[in-house]
Design an enzyme around this catalytic site. Structure first.
Site, PDB file in Angstrom:
ATOM      1  CE1 TYR A 155     -35.763   9.873  -3.684  1.00  0.00           C
ATOM      2  CE2 TYR A 155     -33.868   9.044  -2.480  1.00  0.00           C
ATOM      3  CZ  TYR A 155     -34.455   9.418  -3.664  1.00  0.00           C
ATOM      4  OH  TYR A 155     -33.744   9.326  -4.837  1.00  0.00           O
ATOM      5  CE  LYS A 213     -34.506  13.216  -3.881  1.00  0.00           C
ATOM      6  NZ  LYS A 213     -33.165  12.597  -3.660  1.00  0.00           N
ATOM      7  CB  ILE A 237     -33.452  16.914  -3.054  1.00  0.00           C
ATOM      8  CG1 ILE A 237     -34.173  17.406  -1.788  1.00  0.00           C
ATOM      9  CG2 ILE A 237     -32.215  16.076  -2.694  1.00  0.00           C
ATOM     10  CD1 ILE A 237     -34.633  16.313  -0.863  1.00  0.00           C
TER      11      ILE A 237
END
Length: 303
Positions: A136, A164, A206
């Site tokens: 992330y 992400k 996401i």
């Protein structure tokens, strides 16, 4: 070991009662709504899931609940946002034992690590379990930037399978692909850049605002990934004011309020967060209620 993750993976909120205790029944009910809408995965205990304000045992209970609720229909991932590398390793091992399918790994919280320290953290946690990992990257929120150069350094870590990308700079998607090809599956983590990210090569989202509008979010993704750009743009333009609420320091409060307005949960948050009040609340409600009033009819009568 790429698991083939693609599509809409909502970052599920942790539903709470007014006294800030866990409401696992409400969380399970919301998960069921998301599954019925056709999501491709679930991310529990992320930033929207208020990971950093949950007690260690609470996080494990939330993940266990999601594994049970999903019943193997879609992968269940857990955010890993611990203050130390050792705690992150313990948590990764624990959720693997609870049946999670993967991790969404953040840099260690509190301390802003330099690139050498950041890479060491990601490598160490990757080695702590057998689970595949989405790395992330959110330098705006957490002050640590996983640059394309750093991702190239991590490319030999087979368990880190996806990124992400939440830097807010969609040029990063092209830079990563130019440097690393299809080594990583790219997810966008910024709601109001979702359509742009698909155009540039993102294969997953996401998502935040789709928690309150799961069918609309799923349909937007279907339009974009099948090249129906005119219809996608039209839906995206309606969605955009709602997607903007996923941005900024109070995105958890705003999205939980949106979920409440849609009858899918409650707005209660864990302190130090507090529910919105005053002008800020009224402005947010105005955006949400206009979105609900103008929500387009979807094919098959879905709304």
């Amino acid at each position: 070991m790429k698991p083939g993750w693609k599509g809409v993976f909502p970052a599920v909120t942790t539903q709470l009662r007014e006294d800030q205790s866990l409401d696992l029944d409400a969380t399970a009910q919301h998960i069921e709504v998301l599954l019925q809408a056709g999501v491709q995965g679930l991310v529990m205990c992320g930033s929207l899931g208020e990971n950093q304000t949950l007690e260690p045992e609470e996080k494990r209970r939330v993940v266990e609940l999601a594994v049970q609720a999903s019943a193997g229909h879609v992968p269940v991932l857990s955010g890993v946002a611990e203050n130390s590398t050792a705690a992150a390793c313990r948590y990764a091992r624990d959720v693997e034992c609870l049946g999670a399918d993967g991790l969404m790994l953040l840099p260690a919280m509190v301390y802003r690590s330099d690139p050498r320290e950041t890479l060491a953290h990601f490598r160490t946690v990757a080695a702590a379990s057998g689970l595949p990992i989405i790395a992330y990257n959110n330098p705006i929120g957490y002050g640590v930037d996983l640059t394309p150069e750093m991702l190239e350094d991590l490319a030999d870590e087979e368990r880190i399978v996806a990124i992400k990308e939440s830097s807010g700079d969609v040029r990063r998607i092209t830079d990563i692909i130019n440097r690393l090809g299809d080594r990583y599956t790219l997810f966008t983590g910024v709601d109001d850049l979702a359509l742009e990210s698909v155009l540039l090569g993102a294969e997953g989202w996401i998502a935040g605002a789709t928690l309150a509008f799961p069918r609309e979010g799923q349909y937007l993704w279907e339009l974009a990934t099948t090249g129906q750009w005119e219809e996608a743009r039209k839906l995206y333009r309606w969605f955009m004011p709602l997607l903007h609420l996923d941005i900024g320091p109070k995105f958890v409060q705003k999205l939980k309020l949106m979920i409440q307005e849609q009858g899918l949960g409650a707005e209660w948050v864990r302190a130090p967060r507090l529910p919105l009040t005053g002008v800020e609340r009224e402005q947010t409600l105005a955006v949400i209620r206009k979105g609900i009033e103008t929500c387009p009819e979807l094919p098959g009568g879905r709304k």
